[in-house]
Structures are given as C-alpha cells and as structure tokens.
Design a protein around this motif. Structure first.
Motif: not given
Length: 290
Positions: A72-79, A103-111, A122-129
């Motif tokens: 019953g919790l809302d999962p937010v995976p790290h990307v 899943v409707h949101r993610v935390l987008l990070i470099g790692g 980096d995370s920007l490239q994931v978004l650009e894709r």
C-alpha cells in the motif's frame, strides 16, 4: 486572544505537520522483508524511494517495486544513469514498472560510479533520450546539493538543472528537487532560500538524515560528500558527542518549519528521510511526530 509568540509557535507546528504529511523515506532493497512493518507505521500511499545499489539487477529492483506497492505504499525507484548497463533492458524495466506496478515518478540521478557502466554518462542524457516520457513516467525528482557536489562544479550543476527543467517542460514531465541530506540545518535553509529566489516554481523536498547512530551517520556523511558540515560540527569542540544531537531529525525539521512559516508560500513542500538501512526506525520516528 493568543500572544504573538504562541501564534508563531502554532504556525510553526502547523508547518511541521504539513511537511510530515508530504514526507517520504527510502528503503534499501535489503530491507524489503520489513516493508509491511514500515507500511503499518505510515499513511497509505506514502512515497518510498528504492535506492539503486551497485550490481543490483533491474529484475531485483522490479521485485522491490512490487513489494512496496503490495503493502500500500507508492514506490519511487532511483534511476542511476551511470549504472544503466543496457538501454533496451532499462526501457523494458521502466515500462514494466509503470504498467505492472503503477510507478509514475522516479528519482533521476547520475549515480556514484567512477565510469559509466553503459550508454549514459549522466542523468541529463537519460532525459535527452526521451526514455522517461516514452515509458509513461509523469514526474521526475532531481538532486540538489546544499554543500555542493564532491565531483561536479557548482556552475555545471546549475547548467544541468536548467537544461533538465527545459527538457521536462518540453516533454510534459513534472519536476521536483530532492536535496542531499546535510548535518547543518542552516545550510539547508540557505540552499532552499536561494532556489526560491532563482526558481520559485520548483518544489523542494528537503532531505533529512533519519534517526541514526552517530558513528554510522558520520560514515554516510563522508561517503555522500557532506563532509563540510561534518567538519564544521566537529570544530564546535564536542567531537563525536556533538553528533549525537544530530542523530535525531527534530532540529532539522524545526528549522525547515521555521523557514517555511516565515516565507509563507514556501518552496519546501515536504521532507525526504534518508534511513541508512533503518527504514523501520525512521518510520517509527515519523509516526511519533505526526
């Protein structure tokens, strides 16, 4: 008639309650056997972030998402961009996370990897894709660093944030910011205040270290690049004993509530608790404050 002092305290307490209602916490995939305990302590639908661990297969992350949703919790995976080994495998993972587990949101990070494991530096490239939008994610969290990033210059961080905001707007994706935890409440307030002036439309979830053993907190602080405030605390003269007072999140929460009360319409909309392997302990603390 209430006195000015009592009115201020009442307003501040109200802000604390608002911040806690909108709070989230993280749970390590290694703690999934305690997910039901965490769910019993928190309001239904509370966001629970699932960190990306080195070497953890995406299938295991998908299992973690399923387990969090099942209680019953809302999962937010790290990307974590630099940990993505294969673009197609990642696309399939995101599509399944959305279609099978809501899943409707993610935390987008470099790692935290010295070199990329796959196609993304980096995370920007994931978004650009365009992968985030293509797979049905409606909102992304991006990182904020009250003490700066240990390996990225401030100017580069600001340019990357601006570009992420532009891309998200073009793709119709919502954006919010989650700060790295910091041992100095004033640094967090100053960081949020600066963002409020520059980008008042950007919601902030202020990262707070959950109740943690002070020695463990010191280790995590060094690992996560918040050693500036760690050194500042040690120079106060009390050494590690001083850190004990920072093992409880209350001081941070009060500082954020005070800031939000003064600002009125605050850009800080909630808090995010880093549990450091103590998700149940953190959830118990959150429950006691609500």
């Amino acid at each position: 008639m209430s006195s000015p002092a009592s009115a201020t305290e009442s307003r501040q307490q109200g802000r604390i309650s608002e911040l806690l209602v909108a709070s989230s916490l993280e749970i390590s995939p290694r703690e999934l056997h305690r997910a039901q305990e965490v769910a019993a302590l928190l309001p239904a639908g509370t966001c629970v972030y699932i960190p990306s661990l080195p070497g953890l297969p995406l299938t295991r992350t998908l299992d973690a998402i399923a387990a969090i949703r099942a209680v019953g919790l809302d999962p937010v995976p790290h990307v974590s961009a630099r940990r993505i080994r294969d673009g197609e495998e990642f696309r399939e993972f995101l599509k399944n996370a959305v279609s099978l587990h809501g899943v409707h949101r993610v935390l987008l990070i470099g790692g935290d990897e010295p070199r990329p494991k796959g196609p993304f530096a980096d995370s920007l490239q994931v978004l650009e894709r365009g992968l985030i939008r293509e797979c049905g994610i409606r909102e992304i969290g991006v990182g904020g660093y009250p003490e700066g990033h240990p390996r990225i210059a401030l100017n580069s961080l600001e340019k990357a944030l601006q570009r992420k905001l532009e891309l998200a707007r073009e793709q119709g994706i919502g954006v919010y910011l989650v700060t790295q935890f910091c041992l100095s409440p004033q640094r967090v307030v100053d960081f949020c205040s600066g963002l409020a002036r520059q980008r008042p439309e950007l919601p902030i979830y202020a990262g707070i270290a959950g109740p943690t053993d002070p020695l463990a907190l010191a280790r995590y602080a060094q690992r996560c690049g918040v050693s500036v405030s760690l050194r500042a605390l040690r120079t106060l003269g009390a050494g590690i004993a001083k850190l004990v007072t920072h093992g409880d999140p209350h001081e941070q929460l009060v500082a954020l509530a005070r800031y939000a009360s003064i600002r009125g319409q605050s850009n800080v909309v909630g808090v995010h608790f880093y549990s450091f392997g103590g998700a149940v302990r953190t959830a118990q603390w959150m429950r006691a404050q609500m």
